[in-house]
Design a protein around this motif. Structure first.
Motif, mmCIF file in Angstrom:
data_model
loop_
_atom_site.group_PDB
_atom_site.id
_atom_site.type_symbol
_atom_site.label_atom_id
_atom_site.label_comp_id
_atom_site.label_asym_id
_atom_site.label_seq_id
_atom_site.Cartn_x
_atom_site.Cartn_y
_atom_site.Cartn_z
ATOM 1 N N ASP A 57 16.100 17.508 6.647
ATOM 2 C CA ASP A 57 14.894 17.664 5.829
ATOM 3 C C ASP A 57 14.846 16.580 4.750
ATOM 4 O OD1 ASP A 57 14.198 19.819 7.287
ATOM 5 O OD2 ASP A 57 14.743 21.335 5.769
ATOM 6 N N LYS B 18 11.802 15.511 2.512
ATOM 7 C CA LYS B 18 11.583 16.785 1.799
ATOM 8 C C LYS B 18 12.602 16.892 0.673
ATOM 9 C CE LYS B 18 9.795 19.018 5.888
ATOM 10 N NZ LYS B 18 10.277 19.756 7.055
ATOM 11 N N LYS C 240 12.921 18.777 -1.737
ATOM 12 C CA LYS C 240 13.331 20.141 -2.123
ATOM 13 C C LYS C 240 14.703 20.493 -1.584
ATOM 14 C CE LYS C 240 9.537 23.272 -2.153
ATOM 15 N NZ LYS C 240 9.107 24.267 -1.231
#
Ligand code: ADP
Ligand code: MG
Ligand code: ZN
Length: 475
Positions: free
Chosen positions: A436, A441, A443
């Motif tokens: 990810d 991403k 996060k």
């Protein structure tokens, strides 16, 4: 001619009780200065009456059960009269007519195999005081601390056939009594009279015996027995002397025995029932409650450890000290793995003790403190080498482990080595989050950071973690 050696042992063992056998003075381990543990009763003052110590009776019953004895139901105390300055009452309270235990047996194992030694009886008695001869010249001092300390005397049948069997028997008694908490059996707290005779091989009659008195060193006992055997055989073979029944003492400098006295029979001691002490009635219920309160033997404990996965060498080291077994069992009760606990004791504690010139017997660490240290390491609050540092300080100075690691700054906050190790572990375990992140991403970083912090139980410097995590993610 070939001769068979015949030996019987009378072994005195001081019982570990909080108080003496007939008064409330402290037991033998409580003594510090000469004569600081005496009262009118144990000093034989007029008008003072003895009262039997129940705990001493129970430890004698335990010894009897360990040696497969019958515990007598009707037990009395008797007076053995003789005068000596270490015996202030001029009589010793002992058991002559109705001893506490009779007819037992114990197995002894030597390199030649296992044999059964009969136990004739175990009786209870009070110890005498100590005479100190060498502190001032021309003066003998007397210390009554030991007067009335409880003893058991274990009398065997004349069943030993070698000094090796005698030593194996004494080692077994010592190991079992220490483990059961009957007696620490430290030097001087276990003393033997060794009765020896020889007879032509095949004969069933007993030969003339001599008794070597009051031996406490196992090495000396072995030498004294070998000396007496040779002396007896010489007397038989070459008529070097006429053997007479009598008591002898071993001289460890001259490496030989010397006669002490020849005649001393039961009649000389004028044994008679002590009217000051009530008979003790030991019913079956009491015996069973003592049996139920007894701890397992060292051999049984070893078996338990082997079944739970410890190595034989580890189990053998642990069972030498009951209190070390108790410590390990406490660790396990508190959720620590047996093998891990054993390693902390046998490797980490041992290495501190060795550095201090001490042995496992000297280990004085509370289970609570050791558990705290092990958990600090397990939870990554501190790393293992810091854990060892804390352990060392606890063993040496009994510091508080938590206060100590904080004060010494031993926590893992800035421990880059440990943080790095955990970052790698978390990255390996979470390939999806890493993917990810690589796909943009951001996060995912927060998630990985949280996982790392959880492993560190909150003990990592966030800046250091972020730095290391970013480094690994961008590799
Ligand atoms: P006593 O009452 O004279 O002390 P015991 O019969 O109680 O004699 O024996 C004391 C110890 O001596 C016991 O341990 C016993 O086994 C041992 N013993 C007795 N006779 C002999 C012998 N002939 N040779 C070796 N040991 C003996
Ligand atoms: Mg005797
Ligand atoms: Zn006293």
């Amino acid at each position: 001619m070939k001769y068979e050696v015949v030996i019987g042992l009378e072994t005195h063992v001081e019982l570990d009780t909080k108080s003496k056998i007939f008064c409330s003075c402290g037991g033998h381990s409580e003594h510090v200065e000469p004569n600081d543990c005496v009262c009118p009763a144990c000093c034989g003052m007029p008008g003072m009456l003895p009262v039997t110590n129940k705990k001493a009776v129970e430890k004698a019953i335990m010894a009897g059960l360990m040696l497969n004895c019958k515990i007598n139901e009707y037990v009395t105390f008797d007076k053995k009269s003789y005068y000596y300055p270490d015996l202030p009452g001029a009589y010793q309270i002992t058991q002559w007519f109705h001893p506490i235990c009779v007819e037992g047996s114990v197995e002894v194992t030597t390199k030649d195999g296992t044999r059964t030694i009969g136990i004739k009886q175990i009786h209870m008695e009070e110890d005498a005081g100590k005479l100190v001869h060498d502190e001032w010249s021309d003066t003998t001092l007397v210390d009554y601390n030991r007067t009335s300390v409880p003893l058991i005397e274990i009398v065997t049948k004349p069943d030993f056939r070698s000094s090796a069997e005698v030593l194996a028997y004494l080692e077994t008694l010592k190991a079992n009594f220490r483990f059961a908490g009957i007696s620490e059996c430290e030097e001087g707290a276990m003393r033997c009279d060794v009765n020896i005779s020889v007879r032509p091989q095949g004969s069933t009659e007993l030969g003339v015996r001599t008794e070597i008195k009051n031996m406490s060193s196992f090495a000396a006992i072995e030498k004294a027995i070998e000396f007496e055997i040779a002396r007896h055989i010489d007397a038989n073979e070459r008529q070097t002397e006429v053997l007479v029944q009598g008591t002898r003492r071993w001289d460890d400098d001259k490496k030989r025995t010397f006669p002490m006295r020849n005649k001393e029979t039961a009649a000389d001691y004028r044994y008679f029932p002590d009217p000051n002490l009530m008979p003790i009635i030991i019913d079956e219920k009491w015996v069973e409650s003592v049996r139920a309160s007894m701890y397992m033997t060292p051999q049984e404990k070893k078996q338990e450890y082997l079944e739970k996965g410890l190595l034989e060498s580890e189990a053998d080291t642990l069972i030498v000290e009951r209190k070390v077994c108790d410590l390990l069992d406490k660790l396990v009760e508190n959720g620590i793995d047996l093998k891990e606990g054993a390693t902390w004791i046998l490797t980490d504690c041992m290495s501190v003790l060795r550095r201090l010139g001490k042995t496992l017997a000297d280990l004085k660490i509370s289970a609570e403190k050791l558990i705290t240290i092990i958990n600090l390491v397990k939870e990554n609050t501190v790393n293992r080498s810091a854990g060892k540092k804390i352990l060392s300080a606890v063993i040496e100075k009994d510091v508080d482990p938590i206060a100590y690691y904080k004060e010494q700054g031993l926590d893992s906050q800035g421990d880059t080595g440990l943080i790095e190790q955990i970052v790698r572990k978390v990255i390996d375990n979470n390939p999806n989050a890493v993917k990810d992140y690589k796909e943009g991403k951001t996060k995912a970083v927060g998630f990985l950071f949280g996982m790392i912090m959880r492993e560190l139980r909150g003990n990592g410097d966030p800046q250091v973690i972020n730095q290391i995590l970013t480094k690994y993610l961008n590799q």
